[in-house]
Scaffold this motif. Structure first.
Motif, PDB file in Angstrom:
ATOM      1  N   VAL A 214       0.941  -1.226  -0.204  1.00  0.00           N
ATOM      2  CA  VAL A 214       0.154   0.010  -0.040  1.00  0.00           C
ATOM      3  C   VAL A 214       0.819   1.402   0.065  1.00  0.00           C
ATOM      4  O   VAL A 214       1.747   1.290   0.832  1.00  0.00           O
ATOM      5  N   GLN A 215       0.572   2.169  -0.906  1.00  0.00           N
ATOM      6  CA  GLN A 215       1.177   3.525  -0.845  1.00  0.00           C
ATOM      7  C   GLN A 215       0.316   4.488  -0.981  1.00  0.00           C
ATOM      8  O   GLN A 215      -0.311   4.478  -1.736  1.00  0.00           O
ATOM      9  N   HIS A 216       0.055   5.220   0.306  1.00  0.00           N
ATOM     10  CA  HIS A 216      -0.814   6.095   0.598  1.00  0.00           C
ATOM     11  C   HIS A 216      -0.980   7.238  -0.357  1.00  0.00           C
ATOM     12  O   HIS A 216      -2.224   7.745  -0.852  1.00  0.00           O
ATOM     13  N   ASP A 217       0.210   7.783  -0.827  1.00  0.00           N
ATOM     14  CA  ASP A 217       0.089   8.904  -1.656  1.00  0.00           C
ATOM     15  C   ASP A 217      -0.460   8.465  -3.080  1.00  0.00           C
ATOM     16  O   ASP A 217      -1.480   9.435  -3.521  1.00  0.00           O
ATOM     17  N   PHE A 218      -0.305   7.168  -3.720  1.00  0.00           N
ATOM     18  CA  PHE A 218      -0.910   6.999  -4.768  1.00  0.00           C
ATOM     19  C   PHE A 218      -2.271   6.509  -4.511  1.00  0.00           C
ATOM     20  O   PHE A 218      -3.167   7.055  -5.487  1.00  0.00           O
ATOM     21  N   GLN A 219      -2.664   6.099  -3.431  1.00  0.00           N
ATOM     22  CA  GLN A 219      -4.175   5.924  -3.294  1.00  0.00           C
ATOM     23  C   GLN A 219      -4.946   6.965  -3.231  1.00  0.00           C
ATOM     24  O   GLN A 219      -6.131   7.137  -3.641  1.00  0.00           O
ATOM     25  N   LEU A 220      -4.286   8.157  -2.728  1.00  0.00           N
ATOM     26  CA  LEU A 220      -5.036   9.384  -2.548  1.00  0.00           C
ATOM     27  C   LEU A 220      -5.237  10.029  -4.233  1.00  0.00           C
ATOM     28  O   LEU A 220      -6.226  10.639  -4.691  1.00  0.00           O
ATOM     29  N   VAL A 221      -4.227   9.662  -4.908  1.00  0.00           N
ATOM     30  CA  VAL A 221      -4.502  10.141  -6.471  1.00  0.00           C
ATOM     31  C   VAL A 221      -5.694   9.493  -6.944  1.00  0.00           C
ATOM     32  O   VAL A 221      -6.483   9.800  -7.702  1.00  0.00           O
ATOM     33  N   VAL A 222      -5.610   8.179  -6.829  1.00  0.00           N
ATOM     34  CA  VAL A 222      -6.918   7.172  -7.250  1.00  0.00           C
ATOM     35  C   VAL A 222      -7.860   7.670  -6.802  1.00  0.00           C
ATOM     36  O   VAL A 222      -9.244   7.746  -7.419  1.00  0.00           O
ATOM     37  N   GLN A 223      -8.195   7.961  -5.596  1.00  0.00           N
ATOM     38  CA  GLN A 223      -9.493   8.384  -4.818  1.00  0.00           C
ATOM     39  C   GLN A 223      -9.909   9.738  -5.373  1.00  0.00           C
ATOM     40  O   GLN A 223     -10.951  10.253  -5.163  1.00  0.00           O
ATOM     41  N   GLY A 224      -9.016  10.558  -5.921  1.00  0.00           N
ATOM     42  CA  GLY A 224      -9.250  11.923  -6.491  1.00  0.00           C
ATOM     43  C   GLY A 224      -9.894  11.801  -7.820  1.00  0.00           C
ATOM     44  O   GLY A 224     -10.389  12.764  -8.224  1.00  0.00           O
ATOM     45  N   ILE A 225      -9.859  10.455  -8.617  1.00  0.00           N
ATOM     46  CA  ILE A 225     -10.434  10.257  -9.703  1.00  0.00           C
ATOM     47  C   ILE A 225     -12.065  10.495  -9.698  1.00  0.00           C
ATOM     48  O   ILE A 225     -12.765   9.955  -8.582  1.00  0.00           O
ATOM     49  N   TRP A 226     -12.873  11.033 -10.442  1.00  0.00           N
ATOM     50  CA  TRP A 226     -14.285  11.405 -10.505  1.00  0.00           C
ATOM     51  C   TRP A 226     -14.938   9.938 -10.276  1.00  0.00           C
ATOM     52  O   TRP A 226     -14.408   8.864 -10.894  1.00  0.00           O
ATOM     53  N   PHE A 227     -16.274   9.840  -9.777  1.00  0.00           N
ATOM     54  CA  PHE A 227     -16.751   8.443  -9.328  1.00  0.00           C
ATOM     55  C   PHE A 227     -16.986   7.353 -10.619  1.00  0.00           C
ATOM     56  O   PHE A 227     -16.395   6.380 -10.522  1.00  0.00           O
ATOM     57  N   VAL A 228     -17.302   8.078 -11.915  1.00  0.00           N
ATOM     58  CA  VAL A 228     -17.643   7.085 -12.612  1.00  0.00           C
ATOM     59  C   VAL A 228     -16.460   6.464 -13.431  1.00  0.00           C
ATOM     60  O   VAL A 228     -16.222   5.228 -13.631  1.00  0.00           O
ATOM     61  N   PRO A 229     -15.410   7.342 -13.948  1.00  0.00           N
ATOM     62  CA  PRO A 229     -14.115   6.890 -14.542  1.00  0.00           C
ATOM     63  C   PRO A 229     -13.478   5.644 -13.410  1.00  0.00           C
ATOM     64  O   PRO A 229     -12.864   4.933 -13.830  1.00  0.00           O
ATOM     65  N   GLN A 230     -13.597   6.306 -12.055  1.00  0.00           N
ATOM     66  CA  GLN A 230     -12.962   5.683 -11.076  1.00  0.00           C
ATOM     67  C   GLN A 230     -13.504   4.002 -11.006  1.00  0.00           C
ATOM     68  O   GLN A 230     -12.744   3.007 -10.968  1.00  0.00           O
ATOM     69  N   LEU A 231     -15.065   3.981 -11.036  1.00  0.00           N
ATOM     70  CA  LEU A 231     -15.552   2.616 -10.998  1.00  0.00           C
ATOM     71  C   LEU A 231     -15.282   1.929 -12.165  1.00  0.00           C
ATOM     72  O   LEU A 231     -15.096   0.820 -12.040  1.00  0.00           O
ATOM     73  N   LEU A 232     -15.453   2.625 -13.505  1.00  0.00           N
ATOM     74  CA  LEU A 232     -14.931   1.650 -14.663  1.00  0.00           C
ATOM     75  C   LEU A 232     -13.369   1.075 -14.488  1.00  0.00           C
ATOM     76  O   LEU A 232     -13.183   0.116 -14.877  1.00  0.00           O
ATOM     77  N   LEU A 233     -12.693   1.879 -14.044  1.00  0.00           N
ATOM     78  CA  LEU A 233     -11.144   1.584 -13.764  1.00  0.00           C
ATOM     79  C   LEU A 233     -11.224   0.386 -12.722  1.00  0.00           C
ATOM     80  O   LEU A 233     -10.433  -0.483 -13.016  1.00  0.00           O
ATOM     81  N   CYS A 234     -12.003   0.622 -11.507  1.00  0.00           N
ATOM     82  CA  CYS A 234     -11.760  -0.514 -10.818  1.00  0.00           C
ATOM     83  C   CYS A 234     -12.457  -1.767 -11.432  1.00  0.00           C
ATOM     84  O   CYS A 234     -11.899  -2.829 -11.104  1.00  0.00           O
ATOM     85  N   ILE A 235     -13.632  -1.907 -12.108  1.00  0.00           N
ATOM     86  CA  ILE A 235     -13.926  -2.960 -12.815  1.00  0.00           C
ATOM     87  C   ILE A 235     -12.918  -3.468 -13.886  1.00  0.00           C
ATOM     88  O   ILE A 235     -13.009  -4.738 -13.764  1.00  0.00           O
ATOM     89  N   LEU A 236     -12.194  -2.668 -14.647  1.00  0.00           N
ATOM     90  CA  LEU A 236     -11.508  -3.197 -15.205  1.00  0.00           C
ATOM     91  C   LEU A 236     -10.031  -4.019 -14.642  1.00  0.00           C
ATOM     92  O   LEU A 236      -9.626  -5.188 -14.790  1.00  0.00           O
ATOM     93  N   VAL A 237      -9.638  -3.258 -13.197  1.00  0.00           N
ATOM     94  CA  VAL A 237      -8.636  -3.861 -12.613  1.00  0.00           C
ATOM     95  C   VAL A 237      -9.020  -5.148 -11.967  1.00  0.00           C
ATOM     96  O   VAL A 237      -8.421  -6.185 -12.162  1.00  0.00           O
ATOM     97  N   ALA A 238     -10.362  -5.178 -11.481  1.00  0.00           N
ATOM     98  CA  ALA A 238     -10.947  -6.541 -10.962  1.00  0.00           C
ATOM     99  C   ALA A 238     -10.796  -7.447 -12.156  1.00  0.00           C
ATOM    100  O   ALA A 238     -10.629  -8.324 -11.776  1.00  0.00           O
ATOM    101  N   ASP A 239     -11.535  -7.089 -13.197  1.00  0.00           N
ATOM    102  CA  ASP A 239     -11.559  -8.239 -14.282  1.00  0.00           C
ATOM    103  C   ASP A 239     -10.473  -8.621 -14.810  1.00  0.00           C
ATOM    104  O   ASP A 239     -10.165  -9.757 -15.397  1.00  0.00           O
TER     105      ASP A 239
END
Length: 402
Positions: A214-239
């Motif tokens: 876990v890298q907290h600075d990187f996580q803050l960048v990911v969490q700063g992405i707008w909800f919809v593209p972050q969700l699509l990215l989350c689904i892509l990583v999971a898939d």
């Protein structure tokens, strides 16, 4: 439904009433016959209303028990979201429907033994407090089984997906109670009841095995992405994780022994996806959720992903045909995933993706067939034993694939 013949009860043929022990044996035999049956349901025989009464009566009794012991029988993540009054109203309606149907059938002399059992379940639930069971304060960190998750998901899935399957069937004429539905229902129940143990195991492994990444600075960048593209990215990583994990289950002989349990179902419907080995459920969830934890997707995004994956997992196994058009090359659809479960030659070890179909086209594992539907489902050779416990033991007794 196809089931063992059951002699008519004395209440409907005018003969003297049987002794209580005989009535009990008859009820047990008739219930066992119903639970062991498969085939189409036909209107006008009282079987549909009897099944509804029995099912609701059973779920009502389980629901009352969950009200009595919420700290042990309900899922903490779910009970924080509950509206207790809404649940009470839903339980009251279910009690009235189950009681009304079973009582009407008893009066009309329709399948009286089974309906007396359904009515007895309702009366026991009412005697234990029904929809008015008080819920006081209780600890939130007790060991639990997901009885509430089982009840809600079974009711929701049945109401939604059975209706969709009847309105938009992929294979017309496939009955709701197809062969081996009993085995898949047991898988469904166990995987839901063990949700607490599974989540506890998954969380422990993820935090202890992957916490160092876990890298907290990187996580803050990911969490700063707008909800919809972050969700699509989350689904892509999971898939992506799901794709390679799934592919490993097929291509590594030792892992196939566990995954073949999931592939052994010979009929595809909303319940078929529940057939999984418990160890596969745990391992797959660890490998899919771990990257989401490491990358630090927001809680709202992960919650949305969990809802999507739950719905899509059921839909993709369902007996449903929807005209997806060009979307079928982008997202996984029921007919796309049905090919993955086929035992036809061109379907073996193909269509691994769970959400984004383009991954299989990208990695060269998409099915290429000259027809829209496969001919057969299941494992080649049909070697899997039927029954939940036999299938859980199968990987430890079977020879590897290949």
């Amino acid at each position: 439904m196809d089931k063992p013949s059951v002699s008519r009860t004395p209440y409907s043929d005018g003969k003297p009433a049987r002794k209580p022990a005989s009535v009990v044996r008859s009820t047990v035999d008739e219930t066992a016959g119903l639970l062991g049956a498969s085939g189409p349901l036909r209107f006008g025989h009282g079987l549909i209303s009897t099944i509804i009464a029995l099912s609701l009566g059973t779920l009502c009794l389980l629901g009352v028990l969950a009200f009595h012991f919420p700290e042990y029988l309900t899922t903490p993540e779910l009970r924080r979201q509950y509206s207790v009054e809404v649940l009470r109203q839903a339980l009251l309606v279910a009690l009235l429907v189950a009681g009304g149907l079973s009582l009407a059938n008893i009066i009309l002399g329709v399948r009286r033994n089974l309906n007396m059992l359904a009515f007895a379940l309702v009366m026991i639930a009412v005697a234990l407090g029904g929809s008015r069971v008080p819920v006081g304060d209780f600890p939130d960190n007790t060991p639990y089984i997901g009885l509430d998750w089982f009840i809600l998901d079974l009711l929701g899935s049945t109401l939604v997906f059975v209706a969709i399957e009847k309105l938009l069937p992929l294979r017309k004429g496939q009955p709701v109670f197809r062969k081996e539905w009993q085995t898949d229902l047991k898988h469904f129940a166990v995987n839901h009841f063990l949700v607490g143990l599974i989540l506890l195991t998954v969380n422990f492994v993820i935090h202890n095995a992957f916490g160092w990444m876990v890298q907290h600075d990187f996580q803050l960048v990911v969490q700063g992405i707008w909800f919809v593209p972050q969700l699509l990215l989350c689904i892509l990583v999971a898939d992506l994780s799901q794709y390679w994990t799934h592919r490993a289950y097929h291509e590594i002989p030792f892992l196939w022994k566990f995954h073949s349990v999931h592939h052994s179902t010979k009929s595809m419907d909303w319940l078929a996806g529940s057939r999984q080995h418990v160890l596969e459920v745990i391992v797959t969830r660890v490998l899919v959720v771990a990257p989401l934890f490491v990358l630090g997707f927001s809680e709202a995004v992960i919650n949305a992903y969990i809802i999507i994956v739950g719905f899509q997992a059921v839909l993709n196994h369902a007996n449903v045909r929807v005209p997806w058009g060009p979307l079928r090359y982008l997202i996984v659809t029921p007919d796309f995933h049905h090919w993955h479960h086929a035992s036809d030659d061109e379907a073996i070890d193909r269509n691994y993706a769970a959400h984004y179909a383009f991954l299989d086209y990208l990695f060269g594992t998409a099915v290429k067939a000259d027809r829209s539907l496969p001919n057969h489902y299941g494992v080649v050779g049909d070697y899997m034993p039927d029954g939940f416990f036999a299938q859980q033991m199968f990987p430890f007794r079977a020879r590897p694939k290949g």
